[in-house]
Motif scaffolding. Sequence first.
Motif, PDB file in Angstrom:
ATOM      1  N   SER A  51       0.805  -1.225   0.000  1.00  0.00           N
ATOM      2  CA  SER A  51       0.000   0.000   0.000  1.00  0.00           C
ATOM      3  C   SER A  51       0.839   1.276   0.000  1.00  0.00           C
ATOM      4  N   LEU A  52       2.158   1.136   0.009  1.00  0.00           N
ATOM      5  CA  LEU A  52       3.035   2.304  -0.072  1.00  0.00           C
ATOM      6  C   LEU A  52       3.019   2.893  -1.483  1.00  0.00           C
ATOM      7  N   PRO A  53       3.456   4.144  -1.645  1.00  0.00           N
ATOM      8  CA  PRO A  53       3.554   4.724  -2.985  1.00  0.00           C
ATOM      9  C   PRO A  53       4.490   3.900  -3.874  1.00  0.00           C
ATOM     10  N   PRO A  54       4.248   3.883  -5.185  1.00  0.00           N
ATOM     11  CA  PRO A  54       5.044   3.066  -6.102  1.00  0.00           C
ATOM     12  C   PRO A  54       6.518   3.433  -6.166  1.00  0.00           C
ATOM     13  N   SER A  55       6.898   4.600  -5.649  1.00  0.00           N
ATOM     14  CA  SER A  55       8.309   4.999  -5.691  1.00  0.00           C
ATOM     15  C   SER A  55       9.153   4.233  -4.677  1.00  0.00           C
ATOM     16  N   PHE A  56       8.545   3.585  -3.693  1.00  0.00           N
ATOM     17  CA  PHE A  56       9.315   2.849  -2.707  1.00  0.00           C
ATOM     18  C   PHE A  56       9.946   1.613  -3.337  1.00  0.00           C
ATOM     19  N   PRO A  57      11.186   1.295  -2.982  1.00  0.00           N
ATOM     20  CA  PRO A  57      11.891   0.186  -3.628  1.00  0.00           C
ATOM     21  C   PRO A  57      11.141  -1.137  -3.534  1.00  0.00           C
ATOM     22  N   GLN A  58      10.538  -1.415  -2.383  1.00  0.00           N
ATOM     23  CA  GLN A  58       9.833  -2.684  -2.231  1.00  0.00           C
ATOM     24  C   GLN A  58       8.634  -2.774  -3.169  1.00  0.00           C
ATOM     25  N   VAL A  59       7.945  -1.665  -3.356  1.00  0.00           N
ATOM     26  CA  VAL A  59       6.783  -1.657  -4.243  1.00  0.00           C
ATOM     27  C   VAL A  59       7.232  -1.770  -5.702  1.00  0.00           C
ATOM     28  N   LYS A  60       8.287  -1.057  -6.047  1.00  0.00           N
ATOM     29  CA  LYS A  60       8.816  -1.145  -7.418  1.00  0.00           C
ATOM     30  C   LYS A  60       9.230  -2.576  -7.740  1.00  0.00           C
ATOM     31  N   GLU A  61       9.927  -3.212  -6.829  1.00  0.00           N
ATOM     32  CA  GLU A  61      10.345  -4.594  -7.056  1.00  0.00           C
ATOM     33  C   GLU A  61       9.133  -5.506  -7.181  1.00  0.00           C
ATOM     34  N   CYS A  62       8.149  -5.270  -6.337  1.00  0.00           N
ATOM     35  CA  CYS A  62       6.945  -6.098  -6.368  1.00  0.00           C
ATOM     36  C   CYS A  62       6.264  -6.008  -7.734  1.00  0.00           C
ATOM     37  N   TYR A  63       6.123  -4.818  -8.276  1.00  0.00           N
ATOM     38  CA  TYR A  63       5.473  -4.664  -9.583  1.00  0.00           C
ATOM     39  C   TYR A  63       6.321  -5.216 -10.722  1.00  0.00           C
ATOM     40  N   GLU A  64       7.626  -5.132 -10.596  1.00  0.00           N
ATOM     41  CA  GLU A  64       8.477  -5.767 -11.607  1.00  0.00           C
ATOM     42  C   GLU A  64       8.231  -7.269 -11.648  1.00  0.00           C
ATOM     43  N   ILE A  65       8.129  -7.879 -10.485  1.00  0.00           N
ATOM     44  CA  ILE A  65       7.869  -9.319 -10.397  1.00  0.00           C
ATOM     45  C   ILE A  65       6.477  -9.639 -10.936  1.00  0.00           C
ATOM     46  N   ILE A  66       5.488  -8.841 -10.547  1.00  0.00           N
ATOM     47  CA  ILE A  66       4.107  -9.064 -11.000  1.00  0.00           C
ATOM     48  C   ILE A  66       4.014  -8.963 -12.517  1.00  0.00           C
ATOM     49  N   ASN A  67       4.621  -7.940 -13.095  1.00  0.00           N
ATOM     50  CA  ASN A  67       4.511  -7.755 -14.544  1.00  0.00           C
ATOM     51  C   ASN A  67       5.222  -8.855 -15.323  1.00  0.00           C
ATOM     52  N   ARG A  68       6.328  -9.349 -14.810  1.00  0.00           N
ATOM     53  CA  ARG A  68       6.976 -10.494 -15.463  1.00  0.00           C
ATOM     54  C   ARG A  68       6.062 -11.708 -15.438  1.00  0.00           C
ATOM     55  N   PHE A  69       5.457 -11.952 -14.290  1.00  0.00           N
ATOM     56  CA  PHE A  69       4.551 -13.093 -14.142  1.00  0.00           C
ATOM     57  C   PHE A  69       3.354 -12.962 -15.060  1.00  0.00           C
ATOM     58  N   LEU A  70       2.781 -11.771 -15.144  1.00  0.00           N
ATOM     59  CA  LEU A  70       1.599 -11.553 -15.980  1.00  0.00           C
ATOM     60  C   LEU A  70       1.913 -11.721 -17.470  1.00  0.00           C
ATOM     61  N   SER A  71       3.147 -11.433 -17.858  1.00  0.00           N
ATOM     62  CA  SER A  71       3.515 -11.520 -19.278  1.00  0.00           C
ATOM     63  C   SER A  71       3.741 -12.951 -19.734  1.00  0.00           C
ATOM     64  N   GLU A  72       3.866 -13.874 -18.795  1.00  0.00           N
ATOM     65  CA  GLU A  72       4.106 -15.263 -19.157  1.00  0.00           C
ATOM     66  C   GLU A  72       2.818 -15.932 -19.577  1.00  0.00           C
TER      67      GLU A  72
END
Length: 310
Positions: free
Chosen positions: A285-306
């Motif tokens: 729930s943190l803003p997307p600029s936080f490193p943990q959130v950025k990493e989380c979305y990178e992982i999510i988008n890779r998974f979604l693209s498969e």
Amino acid sequence: MAINKFVMAALKALSYPDIDIKRNYKWGRQVTNVTHYHYLKPFYKTWDHKVPCGDHDVPVRIFSPPGEGHHSLLLFFHGGGWVLGNIDSYDKVCANMARLTNRLVVSVDYRLAPEHKFPAAPEDCYAVTREIYLNTGLLETSAEDITLIGDSAGANLAAVVSLMARDRGEFLPKKQILIYPATYNDHTERSFFDSVRENGTDYLLTSKRICDYMDLYMSCPEDLRNPYFAPLLAKSLADQPDTLVITAEYDPLRDEGEEYARKLEKFGNRVELHRIADGLHGFFSLPPSFPQVKECYEIINRFLSEVPQA
């Protein structure tokens, strides 16, 4: 590893005082709604809809990503211990999710405990999921383009809906994303999982708070042994969706989420497991600029693209 002090400060800002949630859950809801409300809404499109479920309707809010054209869909179940949270308090999260994944996001306003105890929440979530899967013309999205996603109690509900779908045989999700999911029934000192003892007292989500949430959520003690309450108890996890499990390093739910990933894999499902270093429960729930959130979305988008397995 020491927790980044800025991450800790931000997560505390997202939190609420350590009140007795069993006595003061209504006040806890008010605090959650005020601290999470999206006061400065950006330009994004939403519309509200209702899905019939027995004698009531389940509200949903649909968030559209920027740009025109066809979009895949994320069906989102919010966290809050089955007691707190709603589609308003998760507006920011869902708006960011739609923008950062370039997908439609459908946020489900399931009924909350203790007014509506187990199994009200999973039945509401199942009804919405069933409507979207069986009426694909509603949002012009094919079943293959729908992914279940949730955080914390919402991740529990996503996992439970996938089990219900398999057991009832009406549809079967292709993908699910479980962000620090609650999957087990014991968060006391007797727990099998070290993360409950290591992270259950000094951080934002305490083991006592989890136990209080579960006490408010369950209808009777027998619920604790129901896999639709605690999905890690399911005798079989066969025929489940391709699954992404994301856990947080300093979260009492960390180990049970990771054990759920391992058990899914044991039963032949395709699973990805990622632990976010320096992460606490609630970081999503943190803003997307936080490193943990950025990493989380990178992982999510890779998974979604498969491409999902057949």
